[in-house]
Design a protein around this motif. Structure first.
Motif, mmCIF file in Angstrom:
data_model
loop_
_atom_site.group_PDB
_atom_site.id
_atom_site.type_symbol
_atom_site.label_atom_id
_atom_site.label_comp_id
_atom_site.label_asym_id
_atom_site.label_seq_id
_atom_site.Cartn_x
_atom_site.Cartn_y
_atom_site.Cartn_z
ATOM 1 N N UNK A 192 0.908 -1.051 0.053
ATOM 2 C CA UNK A 192 0.008 0.046 -0.118
ATOM 3 C C UNK A 192 0.891 1.263 -0.006
ATOM 4 N N UNK A 193 1.894 1.142 0.648
ATOM 5 C CA UNK A 193 2.726 2.410 0.812
ATOM 6 C C UNK A 193 3.408 2.731 -0.740
ATOM 7 N N UNK A 194 3.483 1.605 -1.435
ATOM 8 C CA UNK A 194 4.109 1.520 -2.852
ATOM 9 C C UNK A 194 3.310 2.378 -3.692
ATOM 10 N N UNK A 195 1.791 1.815 -3.386
ATOM 11 C CA UNK A 195 0.885 2.374 -4.440
ATOM 12 C C UNK A 195 0.637 3.984 -4.050
ATOM 13 N N UNK A 196 0.850 4.451 -2.837
ATOM 14 C CA UNK A 196 1.009 5.685 -2.638
ATOM 15 C C UNK A 196 1.839 6.482 -3.589
ATOM 16 N N UNK A 197 2.888 6.124 -3.998
ATOM 17 C CA UNK A 197 3.925 6.783 -4.630
ATOM 18 C C UNK A 197 3.233 6.414 -6.019
ATOM 19 N N UNK A 198 3.058 5.329 -6.624
ATOM 20 C CA UNK A 198 2.892 5.013 -7.926
ATOM 21 C C UNK A 198 1.373 5.236 -8.590
ATOM 22 N N UNK A 199 0.404 5.170 -7.727
ATOM 23 C CA UNK A 199 -0.983 5.679 -8.082
ATOM 24 C C UNK A 199 -1.307 6.881 -7.629
ATOM 25 N N UNK A 200 -0.618 7.701 -6.805
ATOM 26 C CA UNK A 200 -1.063 8.803 -6.393
ATOM 27 C C UNK A 200 -0.040 10.044 -6.952
ATOM 28 N N UNK A 201 1.231 9.860 -6.372
ATOM 29 C CA UNK A 201 2.226 10.965 -6.813
ATOM 30 C C UNK A 201 2.597 10.808 -8.135
ATOM 31 N N UNK A 202 2.674 9.699 -9.009
ATOM 32 C CA UNK A 202 2.953 9.766 -10.283
ATOM 33 C C UNK A 202 2.066 10.193 -11.269
ATOM 34 N N UNK A 203 0.753 10.413 -10.976
ATOM 35 C CA UNK A 203 -0.131 10.962 -11.918
ATOM 36 C C UNK A 203 -0.015 12.215 -12.466
ATOM 37 N N UNK A 204 0.508 13.199 -11.674
ATOM 38 C CA UNK A 204 0.902 14.508 -12.313
ATOM 39 C C UNK A 204 2.356 14.599 -12.582
ATOM 40 N N UNK A 205 3.035 13.784 -12.788
ATOM 41 C CA UNK A 205 4.434 13.823 -12.969
ATOM 42 C C UNK A 205 4.819 14.306 -14.302
ATOM 43 N N UNK A 206 4.091 13.402 -15.493
ATOM 44 C CA UNK A 206 4.500 13.889 -16.739
ATOM 45 C C UNK A 206 3.979 15.552 -17.014
ATOM 46 N N UNK A 207 3.065 16.144 -16.140
ATOM 47 C CA UNK A 207 2.789 17.330 -16.175
ATOM 48 C C UNK A 207 3.786 18.484 -15.486
ATOM 49 N N UNK A 208 3.815 17.913 -14.339
ATOM 50 C CA UNK A 208 4.654 18.904 -13.513
ATOM 51 C C UNK A 208 6.287 18.739 -13.413
ATOM 52 N N UNK A 209 6.547 17.458 -13.790
ATOM 53 C CA UNK A 209 8.144 16.957 -13.806
ATOM 54 C C UNK A 209 8.582 16.837 -12.330
ATOM 55 N N UNK A 210 7.684 17.064 -11.249
ATOM 56 C CA UNK A 210 8.271 17.149 -9.905
ATOM 57 C C UNK A 210 7.315 16.027 -9.013
ATOM 58 N N UNK A 211 7.815 15.535 -8.180
ATOM 59 C CA UNK A 211 6.730 14.934 -7.267
ATOM 60 C C UNK A 211 6.754 15.704 -5.913
ATOM 61 N N UNK A 212 5.685 15.473 -5.195
ATOM 62 C CA UNK A 212 5.229 16.219 -4.071
ATOM 63 C C UNK A 212 6.426 16.169 -3.019
ATOM 64 N N UNK A 240 -6.787 4.674 -14.613
ATOM 65 C CA UNK A 240 -6.421 6.217 -14.727
ATOM 66 C C UNK A 240 -5.182 6.659 -15.338
ATOM 67 N N UNK A 241 -4.052 6.080 -14.841
ATOM 68 C CA UNK A 241 -2.988 6.769 -15.481
ATOM 69 C C UNK A 241 -2.598 6.550 -17.112
ATOM 70 N N UNK A 242 -3.185 5.301 -17.488
ATOM 71 C CA UNK A 242 -2.966 4.883 -18.777
ATOM 72 C C UNK A 242 -4.102 5.841 -19.728
ATOM 73 N N UNK A 243 -5.113 5.980 -19.280
ATOM 74 C CA UNK A 243 -6.130 7.055 -19.902
ATOM 75 C C UNK A 243 -5.794 8.400 -19.916
ATOM 76 N N UNK A 244 -5.345 9.041 -18.713
ATOM 77 C CA UNK A 244 -4.656 10.377 -18.711
ATOM 78 C C UNK A 244 -3.454 10.358 -19.654
ATOM 79 N N UNK A 245 -2.875 9.312 -19.603
ATOM 80 C CA UNK A 245 -1.573 9.244 -20.532
ATOM 81 C C UNK A 245 -1.874 9.367 -21.773
#
Length: 670
Positions: free
Chosen positions: A330-350, A526-531
């Motif tokens: 679950x800790x890993x999914x906080x990174x992969x499913x939450x933090x990475x969703x906006x990475x292509x747009x912001x180039x940054x992590x929270x 979600x990530x693939x559709x946003x992608x």
């Protein structure tokens, strides 16, 4: 603490688990022994192992000569699809059976089959041991063709056997398992075990196969209304069909049932109570919550997991190591499913995202997959948050190097170098894929930050090479019956994300293809559709982008966080991208034939210094074809509207090479 009845319907303090068929043999005449046995059997049917074992013990304590109770207590040490098969513990139970224990002929066939399964002389040959058990339990169904429980267990054994086989042998076992379970349900349409095992059988990325499980997905929760795992099981079908809101609803009920079971046993404050069902549903609630825009609810699930692990650690809970597995996932999914969703747009992590070096656990089927996935997540977190330079003295580089040094040990530590056993071979390959994914991201970030043009080009070349390695592994992965349902992250998804982060229009088509391939290995997320939406926008195709943003909007639950979602503003802008008269004409064509995707696949040879899927930086053929398709997409409007759950590709090919005008559209299932 638990009250039972002697009828075929077993209730525990109004706890409804289903019915034991009358055709199942029970020779004991002791009322309590029968009641406890049937309760244990129903718990076993729904993988309630923590409660089935003690129930069988209670049964034999009430009737010490009831041989079947010993046999099923032993069977409770076999957790099919969950990676536990304890031969020593089971044979110790058989050894404790008194010499004057009795069983009728029907019962003895079951006992012989269970003994065959735990045959210690075949301990190192799982396929042979399972095959022997299948042969012996087949005698139950041959001698007693009306015994639906025998047919259900035979189907389960064959399904588990298929995970140890390859090719035609595996397909034969799956086909026979399907037949056995259908026969069981023809005799007893509400048999809890047959419904349960059929859902596992139809748990497939092939939507046509998964759809076969919808009747059982509807009926099983009704049959076993208070079995946590029974309420969860529809998720294994709905997840494959991308019905994430239905998944969230099912696991919400499953979590309530798990908590109710713990309360029934007086263990509401025990973090390890009903662990394999409770945290299973908690993890899925986190995952599906992120898919449907219920991020606050998803984070609440992770908070509950974090609180449980902290409390268990303070108590030195005996099941702390197992609890740690759920926490790491679950800790890993906080990174992969939450933090990475906006990475292509912001180039940054929270900046608040905690990137660590996860504590290594003892390798094994679950632990190896969990350890590898968690290490991947935190490795990628370090790469994108700290962007460590190649300088070996850089503290962030030192930390990442330490993580990677341990990371690369996982596949070898697991010890599978030949595909002699498909289940662990699958995990071994996934772990290798994870290492290549981390390397791709690391070289990519170094390339982005490099100020030397030659060094930048070299680093990008290395990044794309590692991405190609990772995606090539994913392309040949063959999941089996006991493979994890959800990959931590698709290699194609990461590759698509890296392509978007270049911001180069020339990479847009390849990014779109990468997300399409990610869907084939992990289903639409979600990530693939946003992608896909972002790739179409980068390509300058506003109406195709808007169509994908509508797909994203369709995923959102009515109770989603809406404006509080980090991508909500982007979503609203994306939905409005197709506004000009020319765009509107394109939109009319696109939306008719575009219900899910328009993909063009190139099988050209990869360039030596280019990302996968591309042919040559000098060639303009592929971009020209993409432009041609955008201008000619109206021709595809004749293709049939496709149902939301089937996610097809629409493949358009040129028919006339001279004038490039005629397009033939054909739909193919993803």
């Amino acid at each position: 603490m638990i009250s039972t009845t002697t009828s075929s319907v077993v209730r525990c303090s109004s706890f409804w688990l289903g019915e034991v068929p009358q055709t199942f043999p029970v020779s004991s005449v002791d009322v309590n022994a029968i009641a406890w046995f049937k309760y244990g059997l129903l718990q076993l049917f729904s993988f309630g192992y923590d409660y089935a074992g003690p129930a069988f013990v209670k049964s034999r304590e009430n009737d010490p000569k009831f041989a079947l109770a010993y046999a099923f207590e032993a069977l409770n040490n076999f957790w099919p699809l969950w990676g536990k098969d304890d031969l020593a513990a089971s044979n110790a139970i058989f050894s404790s059976m008194p010499g004057d224990a009795t069983a009728n002929h029907h019962e003895q066939l079951y006992i012989d089959a269970i003994r065959a399964h735990f045959n210690s002389s075949l301990e190192n040959d799982t396929e042979a041991r399972l095959s022997e058990a299948v042969t012996v339990i087949s005698l139950v169904t041959e001698s007693h063709p009306g015994d639906s429980t025998g047919l259900a267990l035979l189907g389960l054994w064959r399904l588990v056997l298929s995970a140890e086989q390859a090719g035609a042998a595996a397909q034969s076992s799956i086909s026979l398992a399907d037949s056995n379970l259908k026969s069981a349900l023809a005799i007893d349409p509400r048999h809890p075990a047959a419904l349960h095992y059929q859902l596992h059988l139809y748990d497939s990325l092939d939507a046509a196969v998964a759809a076969k499980g919808l009747p059982a997905a509807t009926l099983y929760p009704e049959v076993a209304q208070d079995a946590s795992h029974g309420l969860h099981m529809p998720v294994h079908i709905q997840l494959r069909l991308a019905n994430y809101t239905a998944c969230f609803a099912a696991d919400s009920l499953a979590l309530q049932a798990a908590d109710a079971t713990c309360a029934l046993y007086g263990l509401a404050g025990d973090e390890g109570c009903n662990m394999w069902n409770l945290y299973h549903s908690l993890e899925y609630l986190q995952f599906t919550g992120y898919q449907i825009g219920r991020w606050k609810d998803a984070m609440a699930m992770n908070t509950r997991m974090s609180n449980s692990i902290a409390s268990a650690a303070a108590k030195q809970h005996p099941q702390l190591a197992s609890l740690m597995l759920w926490f790491m996932r679950m800790d890993a999914r906080e990174i992969l499913d939450r933090a990475f969703v906006m990475l292509p747009q912001t180039q940054l992590l929270d900046v608040a995202m905690n990137c660590t070096n996860p504590e290594e656990l003892v390798p094994g089927f679950w632990t190896s997959h969990t350890e590898s996935g968690a290490t991947l997540a935190h490795g990628l977190c370090q790469v994108f948050k700290f962007r460590p330079s190649a300088d070996e003295a850089n503290p962030q580089r030192v930390a990442l190097s330490a993580l990677r040094a341990r990371f690369v040990e996982v596949p070898g530590e697991y010890g599978w170098e030949e595909p002699t056993n498909l289940s662990p071979w699958y995990i071994y390959q996934v772990n290798l894929m994870h290492v290549a994914m981390l390397d791709a991201a690391d070289f990519f970030v170094q390339a982005q930050d490099s100020v030397n043009s030659d060094a930048k080009q070299s680093l990008f070349t290395q990044a794309w090479a590692h991405a190609a390695n990772a995606t090539s592994i994913e392309d040949v992965l063959v999941p089996v019956a006991d493979s994890p349902t959800i990959l931590f992250m698709s290699a194609h998804e990461l590759y698509g994300m890296l392509l978007l982060m270049t911001g180069e229009k020339a990479h847009a088509a390849m990014a779109s293809m990468a997300f399409a391939k990610a869907r084939s290995s992990q289903g639409p997320q979600l990530a693939t559709r946003l992608g896909q939406a972002r790739a179409k926008a980068l390509a300058g195709l506003p109406c195709e982008a808007a169509a994908w943003y509508e797909e994203v909007l369709a995923m959102m639950d009515q109770a989603s966080d809406k404006a509080d979602l980090p991508f909500w503003a982007e979503l609203q802008q994306g939905l409005a991208m197709c506004q000009s008269p020319e765009d509107m004409r394109q939109r009319g064509a696109v939306l008719l034939s575009f219900n899910h995707s328009i993909e063009v696949f190139s099988n050209g040879q990869r360039g030596s210094d280019l990302p996968p899927y591309n042919q040559s930086t000098q060639s303009m053929v592929f971009p020209a074809l993409v432009l041609l398709l955008a201008l000619s997409v109206a021709a595809c409007s004749l293709c049939s509207r496709l149902v939301r759950q089937r996610h097809p590709y629409l493949l358009c090919r040129k028919e006339d090479e001279e004038d490039h005008k005629e397009l033939i559209c054909q739909s193919e299932s993803a």
